[in-house]
Design an enzyme around this catalytic site. Sequence first.
Site, PDB file in Angstrom:
ATOM      1  N   ALA A  14       0.817  -1.208   0.000  1.00 25.89           N
ATOM      2  CA  ALA A  14       0.000   0.000   0.000  1.00 25.89           C
ATOM      3  C   ALA A  14       0.854   1.263   0.000  1.00 25.89           C
ATOM      4  O   ALA A  14       0.592   2.204  -0.760  1.00 25.89           O
ATOM      5  CB  ALA A  14      -0.934  -0.007   1.206  1.00 25.89           C
ATOM      6  N   ALA A  35      10.857   0.532   7.590  1.00 26.66           N
ATOM      7  CA  ALA A  35      11.724  -0.098   8.579  1.00 26.66           C
ATOM      8  C   ALA A  35      12.751  -1.024   7.945  1.00 26.66           C
ATOM      9  O   ALA A  35      13.830  -1.239   8.498  1.00 26.66           O
ATOM     10  CB  ALA A  35      10.884  -0.875   9.586  1.00 26.66           C
ATOM     11  N   HIS A 470      -2.316 -14.039   5.363  1.00 25.76           N
ATOM     12  CA  HIS A 470      -3.309 -13.076   4.894  1.00 25.76           C
ATOM     13  C   HIS A 470      -3.908 -12.265   6.039  1.00 25.76           C
ATOM     14  O   HIS A 470      -5.120 -12.057   6.092  1.00 25.76           O
ATOM     15  CB  HIS A 470      -4.428 -13.793   4.137  1.00 25.76           C
TER      16      HIS A 470
END
Length: 546
Positions: A14, A35, A470
Amino acid sequence: MADFDYIIVGAGTAGSTLAARLTEDSSCRVLVLEAGGSDRNLWLKLPVGYYKSIYNDRYSRLYRTETDVGINGRRMDCPRGRVIGGSSSINGLIYIRGQHQDFDDWALQGADGWDYNSVLPHFRTLENYAGEPSQYRGNLGPLHVSDLRNRNSACDAWMAAARASGLPLNQDFNAETTFGIGSYQLTLNGRFRDSAATAFLKPAISRPNLTVNLHANVTALHFEGNRVRGVKYLHRGEERQAMADCEVILCGGAVQTPQLLQLSGIGPEKLLQRHGITVRYASPEVGENLQDHIQMRTIVELSRRGVSLNDHVRNPLRLAKMGLEWLLDASGPLTVGAGQVGGALCTRHADGDRPDLQLFVMPLSVDKPGKPLHKFPGFTTSFWQCHPESRGSIHINSTNPLQDPSIQMNYLSAQRDREVTVEGLKMVRDIYRQPAFRSEWTREIIPGDGCNSDEEMLQAIRENATTVYHLVGTCRMGRDSNAVVDPKLRVLGVEGLRVVDASVMPRITSANTNAATYMIAEKAASMIRAATDTTNHQGEFSHATT
């Protein structure tokens, strides 16, 4: 003015997509904090390389769940991408959006504007699909999507058996329906993986209005009153702060986004008070509504040598052939993802003709990615329930932002989940036993011939089932007071803060979640830019949150 208009926390699926889309406007200044580090590694480029990278702590944050009675007291590994591109750089490359009804369900649960007809244009905009054009597909977007480029005789036999069991052939799971069986599509660009980093972030990296800081761990949100004005972060051990004129946008995923919200005083009141955190806004569902698909791998031993990839990887000539196919034709076993063929079907528990079971087939067998393939000629059919009802949670363990939160999955805690999964095992076995495939195998390895009653099958599932990676849903969007974000993905109770990642899904999609996460970012970028255009027309560029 601050140095940036938007700060994006996380350069995963995203975050990378959103950063690229927002910086198409040259006046929009964006900082991305990731990160992890660079994706310059062959295993992150080679499609089949996810077997090596998904559990490599150089590229993955290796979370583990709490012990779970639903899986016989085991703890599940839940790796999440820690590299540019995030999980899209280490996943199994499967590109499948999910059922049309998945998104209609979101709208029914209060996610206005997220029904299938509303999200379809965003799916089409992000795709560069190499197959047959249709009203459902896009072919001009940044993300390359390819049909399967490898044939295997055992997979062909399985497909024939599945059709004999009554399942129709489906040429495109991303078109009219997911029902039926066929080949899976993959995020491939030529012979290499196409991730959010390669499709979106890297082509945008030369823009002067985009700044990307790697190895930057965001530790806190910076508030001015009720408004988020920036973030604090550690960059290679040094404490830093960045400020945003418009918004901070969290793209950390279903684990790290709710963790950061809770650490910043937005979350369940009792949880925050237990850790001595001042409650800025009591949002009871931050970290709740955690969902995942849990898969059961069934394995049979093939009767012929030289068909399973288990044999190929131990044969120097076969390995050389695979390398040449990949190098010369961008085809063959080195281009496969987490499934070659499979499909969606309906158990007797299905809601009408809506599939409630997803199948993935591979001509190999292994205990888990990263482990050596079995020495016998194995063949695997994995399956999972499309719409699990079990729900878990993400809760901080301390005020240390670098400490892993507590992940409680509660797998198979819902009775329907247990019933559908047991029924799924029966249906997979039925396909194995069809004449078109029965001669292809000699014995069932998992769960084994001694597993026959419903109770025995459920026990085998509890012992063997694994995550499909998921994790979604922990910052649910909706229009009710308990939702974490509204349908424009703005965090309720504060200003200047948005969430754009898989955590906003009210309900997990029926199949792999990566394609839907791309779409969420694509739609979010459109909403943010539309709001910015509105404020610009009003003569001021500020707080694009209306």
